[in-house]
Write an enzyme that holds these catalytic residues in place. Sequence first.
Site, PDB file in Angstrom:
ATOM      1  N   GLU A 245       0.887  -1.175   0.000  1.00  0.00           N
ATOM      2  CA  GLU A 245       0.000   0.000   0.000  1.00  0.00           C
ATOM      3  C   GLU A 245       0.914   1.210   0.000  1.00  0.00           C
ATOM      4  O   GLU A 245       1.718   1.382   0.909  1.00  0.00           O
ATOM      5  CB  GLU A 245      -0.916  -0.028   1.221  1.00  0.00           C
ATOM      6  CG  GLU A 245      -2.104   0.920   1.102  1.00  0.00           C
ATOM      7  CD  GLU A 245      -1.762   2.347   1.499  1.00  0.00           C
ATOM      8  OE1 GLU A 245      -1.625   3.201   0.581  1.00  0.00           O
ATOM      9  OE2 GLU A 245      -1.621   2.614   2.693  1.00  0.00           O
TER      10      GLU A 245
ATOM     11  N   CYS B 197      -2.709   8.270   4.122  1.00  0.00           N
ATOM     12  CA  CYS B 197      -2.710   8.017   2.682  1.00  0.00           C
ATOM     13  C   CYS B 197      -4.094   8.231   2.092  1.00  0.00           C
ATOM     14  O   CYS B 197      -4.234   8.424   0.887  1.00  0.00           O
ATOM     15  CB  CYS B 197      -2.211   6.614   2.382  1.00  0.00           C
ATOM     16  SG  CYS B 197      -3.069   5.310   3.269  1.00  0.00           S
TER      17      CYS B 197
END
Length: 516
Positions: free
Chosen positions: A287, A321
Amino acid sequence: MKPYSPEPLTDFSNPVEAARLDEALRSVEAQLGRHYPLRIGSAILHREATITSYNPSNKEEIIGKVSKADRSLADKAIRSAAGAYKTWSRVPAEQRSEYLLKAAASLRKRKHEFNAWLMLEAGKSRVEADADTAEAIDFLEYYARQMIELAGRGRKELVSIPQEHNELHYIPLGVGVIIPPWNFPLAIMAGMTMAAVVAGNTVVLKPSSQTPVIAAKFVELAADSGLPPGVINLVPGSGSEIGDYLVDHPQTRFVSFTGSREVGIRIYERSAKVAPGQIWLKRFVGEMGGKDCILVDQDADLEEAARGIVASAFGYSGQKCSACSRAIIHQDVYDQVLSRCVELTNELKVGDVRDASCYTGPVIDQASFDKIMEYIEIGRQEGRIVAGGRALTLPGYFIEPTIIADAAPDSRIMQEEIFGPVVAFTACSDLEQGLAIANMTDYGLTGSFYSNNREHIARVKSEFHAGNLYINRKCTGAIVGVHPFGGFNMSGTDSKAGGPDYLFLFTQPKLISELL
């Protein structure tokens, strides 16, 4: 086993809960500066070489010192994990799940203690810290149940034929290297680690150098919950000294990484290479960030949209994020939404997170501070700063929540991940242009669309290219089991943490067919 339900968040307006957190803060503050060891197999190793962790709210305050591994110890950790794998991989899934449930129960009892560590080491407000701890509990509870379900699938998924008995078993991969981020140093670290462990793997955990104490505390909690030695091996250290070595090691079967795009690409490339003596293709689970946006239609609830933008952009100082760093507003309501966002942003108080009146705290360290301030200067050239834009003269790394108006869709401030309290605004003429701007990025992690037009909503559901798309709500705050989390393109492998498919990433299917 009771059904999974998300851990409730603490109501800090309750004086009892606020007092409990204050007590936990005092207890943790009394422990600052302690030395934490490596954990390799059954060995607890104190070394003179250490990583020093500082409080980002007060950069002179030492949180703790964590023993630092070198390559020889990294190799020892891999071999320890390989040895433990021989027995751990044969432990029944139900029994492995019990360790996670025990750890979840222990973490729940110590929730305010871990909240306090998150506030001091990661600079999280009490609300953000509590959400981090709750998510860690959720990962443990959810993955425990998912493993039990996964273990039983071989008895009910295959087509039957006469005179054969067929079963599909999901078996573990082997030794994994876990490299978690600093921004969710408990939840993501625990989720990445324990998902691999409950699937029957053993791991080497290399925590972030900004938040190693929280990792040490969690590994200690897992050991106290009865997890056998060698299942989790804790080896803090620099990426240059041991990170590449762990990824390249021929006994490493998979790498699970959450962090920056640049580091993720490097790890992905290295993990694809076959080392001498390696007999498998390593699996990479990654990720790697985002450049997320909120798109606002002209007939949306503008107050809700403005609140969603501000919360998504400035929660934990934008160090997520999933944070909103682009706001794309229909030109007919652009000025109205921008004005309201400026009002809401100017109401936010920034400061030491021990002060309950502060909405958000510092950015994590000097490197992040410098990078964010550079982007704010770029924003001055590419747009118009209408809120914030300054560093604060406080003992830590504090930056005002910043709004940059009138940015061009292809500007750097609209294209590059900043990872700080900065959001850029741009106008669109219609939904088609809005979607084009939303998708005009290398990333594809989260996004939101505010509208009351069902036709527009249907089109956005189809055409907005993001792994997590939210309608009429903010683009942060994924809940385990409710919003499986992961993104497209340069946001990573779309691994969907906290979802029903996640544990498959740490297993390999084995068919067993027996002629009757």
